[in-house]
Design a protein around this motif. Structure first.
Motif, PDB file in Angstrom:
ATOM      1  N   LEU A 276       0.782  -1.212   0.014  1.00 32.39           N
ATOM      2  CA  LEU A 276      -0.093   0.151   0.121  1.00 32.39           C
ATOM      3  C   LEU A 276       0.910   1.123   0.109  1.00 32.39           C
ATOM      4  N   GLY A 277       0.988   2.086  -1.089  1.00 28.76           N
ATOM      5  CA  GLY A 277       1.634   2.910  -1.231  1.00 28.76           C
ATOM      6  C   GLY A 277       2.718   3.001  -2.223  1.00 28.76           C
ATOM      7  N   GLY A 278       2.864   3.682  -3.179  1.00 25.22           N
ATOM      8  CA  GLY A 278       3.822   3.928  -4.084  1.00 25.22           C
ATOM      9  C   GLY A 278       4.893   5.038  -4.139  1.00 25.22           C
ATOM     10  N   GLY A 279       5.291   5.119  -2.737  1.00 27.12           N
ATOM     11  CA  GLY A 279       6.330   6.268  -2.714  1.00 27.12           C
ATOM     12  C   GLY A 279       7.716   5.591  -2.569  1.00 27.12           C
ATOM     13  N   VAL A 280       8.685   6.002  -1.947  1.00 20.53           N
ATOM     14  CA  VAL A 280      10.048   5.483  -2.048  1.00 20.53           C
ATOM     15  C   VAL A 280       9.875   4.095  -1.481  1.00 20.53           C
ATOM     16  N   VAL A 281       9.526   4.177  -0.287  1.00 23.73           N
ATOM     17  CA  VAL A 281       9.435   2.756   0.523  1.00 23.73           C
ATOM     18  C   VAL A 281       8.662   1.728  -0.470  1.00 23.73           C
ATOM     19  N   GLY A 282       7.649   2.010  -0.990  1.00 26.08           N
ATOM     20  CA  GLY A 282       6.702   1.288  -1.459  1.00 26.08           C
ATOM     21  C   GLY A 282       7.447   0.675  -2.989  1.00 26.08           C
ATOM     22  N   VAL A 283       7.987   1.448  -3.994  1.00 27.00           N
ATOM     23  CA  VAL A 283       8.661   0.982  -4.933  1.00 27.00           C
ATOM     24  C   VAL A 283       9.929   0.126  -4.639  1.00 27.00           C
ATOM     25  N   GLU A 284      10.574   0.702  -3.789  1.00 31.80           N
ATOM     26  CA  GLU A 284      11.865  -0.005  -3.546  1.00 31.80           C
ATOM     27  C   GLU A 284      11.476  -1.368  -3.049  1.00 31.80           C
ATOM     28  N   LEU A 285      10.549  -1.704  -1.958  1.00 36.48           N
ATOM     29  CA  LEU A 285      10.349  -2.865  -1.310  1.00 36.48           C
ATOM     30  C   LEU A 285       9.472  -3.600  -2.494  1.00 36.48           C
TER      31      LEU A 285
ATOM     32  N   LEU B 259       1.175  -3.505  -6.287  1.00 33.64           N
ATOM     33  CA  LEU B 259       1.226  -2.270  -5.672  1.00 33.64           C
ATOM     34  C   LEU B 259       0.131  -1.186  -5.925  1.00 33.64           C
ATOM     35  N   LEU B 260      -0.429  -0.828  -4.662  1.00 32.26           N
ATOM     36  CA  LEU B 260      -1.730   0.019  -4.743  1.00 32.26           C
ATOM     37  C   LEU B 260      -1.273   1.856  -4.319  1.00 32.26           C
ATOM     38  N   GLU B 261      -1.280   2.484  -5.281  1.00 34.54           N
ATOM     39  CA  GLU B 261      -0.912   3.710  -5.197  1.00 34.54           C
ATOM     40  C   GLU B 261      -2.343   4.617  -5.130  1.00 34.54           C
ATOM     41  N   ALA B 262      -2.593   5.536  -4.176  1.00 28.87           N
ATOM     42  CA  ALA B 262      -3.948   6.357  -4.155  1.00 28.87           C
ATOM     43  C   ALA B 262      -3.729   7.283  -5.259  1.00 28.87           C
ATOM     44  N   GLU B 263      -2.605   7.856  -5.563  1.00 31.20           N
ATOM     45  CA  GLU B 263      -2.550   8.971  -6.389  1.00 31.20           C
ATOM     46  C   GLU B 263      -2.563   8.226  -7.951  1.00 31.20           C
ATOM     47  N   ASP B 264      -2.292   9.220  -9.040  1.00 33.07           N
ATOM     48  CA  ASP B 264      -2.360   8.708 -10.226  1.00 33.07           C
ATOM     49  C   ASP B 264      -0.899   8.526 -10.918  1.00 33.07           C
TER      50      ASP B 264
ATOM     51  N   ALA C  26       2.910   1.334   3.359  1.00 37.16           N
ATOM     52  CA  ALA C  26       3.908   2.168   3.049  1.00 37.16           C
ATOM     53  C   ALA C  26       3.365   3.613   2.684  1.00 37.16           C
ATOM     54  N   VAL C  27       2.954   4.149   3.411  1.00 38.61           N
ATOM     55  CA  VAL C  27       2.023   5.397   2.695  1.00 38.61           C
ATOM     56  C   VAL C  27       2.566   6.773   3.547  1.00 38.61           C
ATOM     57  N   GLY C  28       3.891   6.791   4.103  1.00 39.93           N
ATOM     58  CA  GLY C  28       4.374   7.790   4.700  1.00 39.93           C
ATOM     59  C   GLY C  28       4.726   7.590   6.205  1.00 39.93           C
ATOM     60  N   ARG C  29       5.321   8.552   6.969  1.00 41.94           N
ATOM     61  CA  ARG C  29       5.721   8.385   8.335  1.00 41.94           C
ATOM     62  C   ARG C  29       4.851   9.397   9.022  1.00 41.94           C
TER      63      ARG C  29
ATOM     64  N   ASN D 102      13.376  17.040   5.674  1.00 48.21           N
ATOM     65  CA  ASN D 102      14.059  16.027   4.477  1.00 48.21           C
ATOM     66  C   ASN D 102      13.962  14.561   5.316  1.00 48.21           C
ATOM     67  N   LEU D 103      13.311  13.667   4.902  1.00 46.94           N
ATOM     68  CA  LEU D 103      13.119  12.407   5.920  1.00 46.94           C
ATOM     69  C   LEU D 103      14.249  11.483   5.120  1.00 46.94           C
ATOM     70  N   LEU D 104      15.588  11.882   5.201  1.00 43.05           N
ATOM     71  CA  LEU D 104      16.673  11.203   4.658  1.00 43.05           C
ATOM     72  C   LEU D 104      17.827  11.066   5.625  1.00 43.05           C
ATOM     73  N   THR D 105      18.405   9.938   5.545  1.00 42.77           N
ATOM     74  CA  THR D 105      19.622   9.728   6.777  1.00 42.77           C
ATOM     75  C   THR D 105      20.707  10.919   6.445  1.00 42.77           C
TER      76      THR D 105
ATOM     77  N   ARG E 112      18.405  13.075  -3.014  1.00 44.51           N
ATOM     78  CA  ARG E 112      17.809  11.776  -2.933  1.00 44.51           C
ATOM     79  C   ARG E 112      18.155  10.792  -4.098  1.00 44.51           C
ATOM     80  N   VAL E 113      18.165   9.466  -3.491  1.00 43.73           N
ATOM     81  CA  VAL E 113      18.352   8.327  -4.376  1.00 43.73           C
ATOM     82  C   VAL E 113      17.363   7.192  -4.351  1.00 43.73           C
ATOM     83  N   VAL E 114      16.476   6.879  -5.147  1.00 46.52           N
ATOM     84  CA  VAL E 114      15.726   5.665  -5.207  1.00 46.52           C
ATOM     85  C   VAL E 114      16.431   4.510  -5.615  1.00 46.52           C
ATOM     86  N   PHE E 115      16.464   3.394  -4.902  1.00 43.43           N
ATOM     87  CA  PHE E 115      17.595   2.600  -5.196  1.00 43.43           C
ATOM     88  C   PHE E 115      16.963   1.272  -6.127  1.00 43.43           C
ATOM     89  N   THR E 116      16.000   1.820  -6.901  1.00 40.99           N
ATOM     90  CA  THR E 116      15.217   0.866  -7.657  1.00 40.99           C
ATOM     91  C   THR E 116      16.300   0.459  -8.840  1.00 40.99           C
TER      92      THR E 116
HETATM   93  N1  LIG Z   1      16.223   5.625  -0.975  1.00 42.05           N
HETATM   94  C1  LIG Z   1      15.889   6.561   0.093  1.00 42.05           C
HETATM   95  O1  LIG Z   1      16.437   7.406   0.075  1.00 42.05           O
HETATM   96  C2  LIG Z   1      14.516   6.156   0.839  1.00 42.05           C
HETATM   97  C3  LIG Z   1      13.873   4.845   0.759  1.00 42.05           C
HETATM   98  C4  LIG Z   1      12.803   4.643   1.510  1.00 42.05           C
HETATM   99  C5  LIG Z   1      12.196   5.855   2.228  1.00 42.05           C
HETATM  100  N2  LIG Z   1      13.083   7.005   2.395  1.00 42.05           N
HETATM  101  C6  LIG Z   1      12.392   8.002   2.772  1.00 42.05           C
HETATM  102  O2  LIG Z   1      11.277   7.625   3.894  1.00 42.05           O
HETATM  103  C7  LIG Z   1      10.189   8.524   3.580  1.00 42.05           C
HETATM  104  C8  LIG Z   1       8.917   7.816   3.668  1.00 42.05           C
HETATM  105  O3  LIG Z   1       8.472   7.026   2.665  1.00 42.05           O
HETATM  106  P1  LIG Z   1       7.311   6.452   2.401  1.00 42.05           P
HETATM  107  O4  LIG Z   1       7.298   5.785   0.749  1.00 42.05           O
HETATM  108  O5  LIG Z   1       6.623   5.534   3.433  1.00 42.05           O
HETATM  109  O6  LIG Z   1       6.394   7.968   2.015  1.00 42.05           O
HETATM  110  P2  LIG Z   1       6.084   8.558   0.795  1.00 42.05           P
HETATM  111  O7  LIG Z   1       5.644   9.938   1.455  1.00 42.05           O
HETATM  112  O8  LIG Z   1       7.537   8.871  -0.030  1.00 42.05           O
HETATM  113  O9  LIG Z   1       5.235   8.036   0.147  1.00 42.05           O
HETATM  114  C9  LIG Z   1       3.931   7.502   0.260  1.00 42.05           C
HETATM  115  C10 LIG Z   1       2.920   7.206  -0.789  1.00 42.05           C
HETATM  116  O10 LIG Z   1       1.763   6.415  -0.449  1.00 42.05           O
HETATM  117  C11 LIG Z   1       0.758   7.061  -1.008  1.00 42.05           C
HETATM  118  N3  LIG Z   1      -0.382   6.872  -0.286  1.00 42.05           N
HETATM  119  C12 LIG Z   1      -0.842   7.806   0.821  1.00 42.05           C
HETATM  120  N4  LIG Z   1      -1.969   7.214   1.353  1.00 42.05           N
HETATM  121  C13 LIG Z   1      -2.383   6.091   0.752  1.00 42.05           C
HETATM  122  C14 LIG Z   1      -3.273   5.113   0.496  1.00 42.05           C
HETATM  123  N5  LIG Z   1      -4.303   5.047   1.666  1.00 42.05           N
HETATM  124  N6  LIG Z   1      -3.494   4.126  -0.022  1.00 42.05           N
HETATM  125  C15 LIG Z   1      -2.450   3.990  -1.194  1.00 42.05           C
HETATM  126  N7  LIG Z   1      -1.293   4.915  -1.310  1.00 42.05           N
HETATM  127  C16 LIG Z   1      -1.232   5.877  -0.144  1.00 42.05           C
HETATM  128  C17 LIG Z   1       1.163   8.601  -1.276  1.00 42.05           C
HETATM  129  O11 LIG Z   1       0.150   9.187  -2.414  1.00 42.05           O
HETATM  130  C18 LIG Z   1       2.504   8.385  -1.773  1.00 42.05           C
HETATM  131  O12 LIG Z   1       2.754   8.233  -2.903  1.00 42.05           O
HETATM  132  C19 LIG Z   1      10.414   9.007   2.141  1.00 42.05           C
HETATM  133  O13 LIG Z   1       9.832  10.327   1.970  1.00 42.05           O
HETATM  134  C20 LIG Z   1      11.939   9.276   2.131  1.00 42.05           C
HETATM  135  O14 LIG Z   1      12.313  10.480   2.631  1.00 42.05           O
HETATM  136  C21 LIG Z   1      13.855   7.194   1.489  1.00 42.05           C
END
Ligand SMILES: NC(=O)c1ccc[n+]([C@@H]2O[C@H](COP(=O)([O-])OP(=O)(O)OC[C@H]3O[C@@H](n4cnc5c(N)ncnc54)[C@H](O)[C@@H]3O)[C@@H](O)[C@H]2O)c1
Ligand SMILES: Cc1cc2nc3c(=O)[nH]c(=O)nc-3n(C[C@H](O)[C@H](O)[C@H](O)COP(=O)(O)OP(=O)(O)OC[C@H]3O[C@@H](n4cnc5c(N)ncnc54)[C@H](O)[C@@H]3O)c2cc1C
Length: 466
Positions: free
Chosen positions: A184-193, A206-211, A271-274, A320-323, A353-357
Motif C-alpha cells: 500500500l503506497g507507491g512512494g520510495v518505500v513502496g517502490v523499493e520494497l 502495488l496500490l497507489e492512491a494517486e495517479d 508504506a504510505v508515509g511516516r 527532509n526524511l533522509l539519513t 535523494r536516490v531511489v535504489f530501484t
Molecule cells: N532511498 C531512499 O532514500 C529512501 C527509501 C525509502 C524511504 N525513504 C524516505 O522515507 C520517507 C517515507 O517513505 P514512504 O514511501 O513511506 O512515504 P512517501 O511519502 O514517500 O510515499 C507515500 C506514498 O503513499 C501514497 N499513499 C498515501 N496514502 C495512501 C493510501 N491510503 N493508499 C495508497 N497509497 C497511499 C502517497 O500518495 C505516496 O505516493 C520518504 O519520504 C523518504 O524520504 C528514503
C-alpha cells in the motif's frame, strides 16, 4: 540512579540515538562540548536495521543480475534469479538488530550514553526512564536536541490495524519471502520494497492512491519506474483507494478497493508515509503539541520555543526524511550550539535523494515544476542517460533520462534528475554544481572522462549552447 539523585549536567543532551542523534552528539564532542545521548531502542535507529541498510541489501542482488543480463557477453551466464535465502543471510550480516558495535563507537567518540526513554520535563531538563523503571535526570547547560525520528503511518482504513500489516520493520527483517505481497503506497518505500520482493520471488501488487508513483519527482520518473516494475511482474495499480482490509483464518489478507476490485495476498506492507515520534516525549512541557513534527528554523532551533535551547534534527523535524540530510542537520545543529554561524540551507536548495530501484532515480534540488513555482526563470536541458559510449558499454538500450533545470538569470543549475542504472553514483557531481552555484560556462571545463556515463554532462551542456 534513583529519583532523588541530583541531575547530571552536560552541555548538550540528544534524545534519540539514530543516525541523526549519533552525529549530533559526536559532532558536539568534536567541537569541545560534552554530550549525553539518550536511546530507548537500538543505537543507529531506523536506517541501520529497518530502513536504508536492509532494504538496499534486499535490492542489490537483483540489480547485479539485471546489470549482467544487459551485457550480451555476460547474459548467458545468468541462468537463474535472485537466491532469496542467500539474500536474506546477507541482509542479516548487514543489518542484524544488534547495536554492540554502535555502542563501542559512541563510547570511543566520548559521548555519554544513557539507555532509556527520554522525556522533556521543562527547559533544558530531560528525564530518562530505563526498561526497569529507573529514572535518570539530566540537565543541559546549552541545548537539548530532539532526534527521535519517525515511524510508519497507518492510515485509518477499516480493518487495517487488526489485519496486522507489515510496516518497513517487518518487511526489511522478513525471514521468508511471502508468496503474494500487497504493498500500500507507491512512494520510495513502496517502490523499493515492491521491486526487492518481486525479484526475490513474490507476486507483488502495488496500490497507489494517486495517479503516479513517486509523486514530487520529475514526471518521467513515475513513467519509467512504473514501466520497470511492470516489466518485473509487479501489478501496479494507480488511483487505487483501499476501503477495507481483513485477515482471514487461513492467514491471508483480503483488500477491497473502492472501484470494486479485490486483492488477495499473504502479507500486506503499509508504506504510505511516516509520522513523527513525538507523542510521548514531553513536548507539552515546553509548549509544543505532541504528535506533530517539530518545526525548526535553518539553525535547527524549534521555532515555537523561546530561549534558543531546543533543537530538532533529522526525520522528527519533517524537513527532509533522509539519513544523509538528517546527518547534515545534526552537524549544523551541533555547530550552532558550539557557537558557529552556520545554517542548513541545503535542506531547501540542494536536498539530495536516490531511489535504489533498477533503474535508479537520483535527484538534487528542484524539479522543473518546483523551480517554476518558486519563481525562477528556467530552462530545461534533457538527454537520454544511455546515449553515450559509457551508456553503450552498460548494454543495449540502457534506459533513463538526465535532466538539468537551469536558472537562466544566473546561469546556474537549480535542479538535476537522473534515471538509469547506477545513477546514484553520478549524483554528487550535480550536487556540487547545485550547492556551489557553479555557472554553467565554468562547468564546461569540468571534463567528464571517456567512456563514462558522466559524459551525459557534455550533451546536456551542449544543449545550453556551450
Ligand atoms: N532511498 C531512499 O532514500 C529512501 C527509501 C525509502 C524511504 N525513504 C524516505 O522515507 C520517507 C517515507 O517513505 P514512504 O514511501 O513511506 O512515504 P512517501 O511519502 O514517500 O510515499 C507515500 C506514498 O503513499 C501514497 N499513499 C498515501 N496514502 C495512501 C493510501 N491510503 N493508499 C495508497 N497509497 C497511499 C502517497 O500518495 C505516496 O505516493 C520518504 O519520504 C523518504 O524520504 C528514503
Ligand atoms: C524502508 C526505508 C528505507 C529507507 N532507505 C533510505 C535510504 O536508502 N537512504 C536514506 O537516506 N534514507 C532512507 N530512509 C529514511 C531513513 O531511514 C531516515 O531518514 C532516517 O532513519 C532518519 O534518522 P533519524 O536519526 O532522524 O531517525 P531514526 O532513525 O528514526 O532514529 C530515531 C531514534 O530515536 C530513538 N527514540 C525515539 N524516541 C525516543 C525517546 N523518547 N527516547 C530515546 N530514544 C528515542 C529511536 O529508538 C531511534 O533509535 C529509509 C526509510 C525507510 C522506512
Amino acid at each position: 540512579m534513583s529519583n532523588d539523585e541530583p541531575a547530571r549536567e552536560f552541555d548538550v543532551i540528544v534524545i534519540g540515538g539514530g543516525s541523526t542523534g549519533e552525529n549530533a552528539a559526536g559532532r558536539a564532542v568534536e567541537r569541545g562540548l560534552d554530550a549525553a545521548l539518550v536511546e530507548s531502542e537500538l543505537l543507529g535507529g531506523e536506517c541501520s536495521y529497518w530502513a536504508c541498510m536492509p532494504s538496499k541489501a534486499l535490492l542489490r542482488p537483483g540489480e547485479v543480475l539485471a546489470a549482467a543480463r544487459a551485457v550480451p557477453g555476460a547474459a548467458p551466464a545468468v541462468t537463474g534469479g535472485v537466491d532469496a535465502a542467500a539474500t536474506l543471510r546477507t541482509r542479516d550480516l548487514l543489518a542484524t538488530p544488534d547495536d554492540t558495535g554502535q555502542e563501542e563507537w559512541v563510547e570511543s567518540a566520548g559521548v555519554h550514553l544513557v539507555r532509556g526513554r527520554g522525556r522533556l520535563e521543562g527547559e533544558r531538563r530531560v528525564a530518562v526512564t530505563a526498561d526497569d523503571g529507573a529514572v535518570t535526570r539530566v540537565t543541559a547547560r546549552r541545548a537539548v536536541v530532539v532526534a527521535t525520528g519517525t515511524s510508519a503511518a497507518i492510515p485509518p482504513i477499516e480493518g487495517l490495524r487488526e489485519a496486522q500489516p507489515w510496516t518497513n520493520r517487518e518487511a526489511t527483517q522478513a525471514t521468508e519471502v511471502p508468496r503474494r505481497l500487497a504493498v500500500l503506497g507507491g512512494g520510495v518505500v513502496g517502490v523499493e520494497l515492491a521491486q526487492a520482493f518481486v525479484r526475490l520471488g513474490a507476486e507483488v501488487t502495488l496500490l497507489e492512491a494517486e495517479d503516479a508513483l513517486l509523486g514530487g519527482e520529475e514526471p518521467f520518473v513515475a513513467e519509467q519506474i512504473t514501466e520497470a516494475l511492470a516489466a518485473d511482474g509487479v501489478d501496479v495499480r494507480l488511483g487505487a483507494h483501499v476501503s477495507s482490509v481483513s485477515r482471514r483464518d487461513d492467514g491471508s489478507v483480503a483488500l477491497e478497493v473502492s472501484d470494486g476490485a479485490k486483492v488477495e495476498a499473504d502479507e500486506l506492507l503499509v508504506a504510505v508515509g511516516r509520522r513523527p515520534r513525538t507523542t510521548d516525549i514531553g513536548l507539552e512541557q515546553v509548549g509544543l503539541e505532541p504528535g506533530r513534527y517539530i518545526e525548526t528554523d535553518d539553525r535547527l532551533r524549534a521555532t515555537a520555543v523561546a530561549g534558543d535551547w531546543l533543537y530538532a534534527a533529522g526525520d522528527v523535524n519533517g524537513r527532509n526524511l533522509l539519513t544523509h540530510m538528517g546527518k547534515y542537520q545534526a552537524r549544523m545543529a551541533a555547530d550552532v550550539i558550539a557557537g558557529r554561524d552556520v545554517t542548513a540551507w541545503a535542506d531547501h536548495t540542494a536536498n539530495v535523494r536516490v531511489v535504489f530501484t533498477d533503474p535508479q532515480v537520483a535527484a538534487v534540488g528542484l524539479t522543473a515544476a518546483e523551480a517554476k513555482r518558486v519563481g525562477f526563470a528556467t530552462r530545461v536541458l534533457e538527454v537520454p542517460t544511455g546515449a553515450n559510449a559509457g551508456g553503450a558499454l552498460l548494454g543495449k538500450d540502457t534506459p533513463g533520462t538526465s535532466r538539468l533545470v537551469v536558472d537562466t538569470e544566473r546561469d546556474v543549475i537549480v535542479g538535476a534528475t537522473f534515471t538509469g542504472p547506477g545513477v546514484g553514483e553520478m549524483l554528487h557531481a550535480a550536487t556540487i554544481a547545485v550547492a556551489g552555484e557553479v555557472p554553467i560556462d565554468r562547468l564546461w571545463h569540468a571534463v567528464p572522462a571517456f567512456p563514462t556515463v558522466s559524459e551525459v554532462w557534455l550533451r546536456l551542456l551542449e544543449q545550453a549552447g556551450l
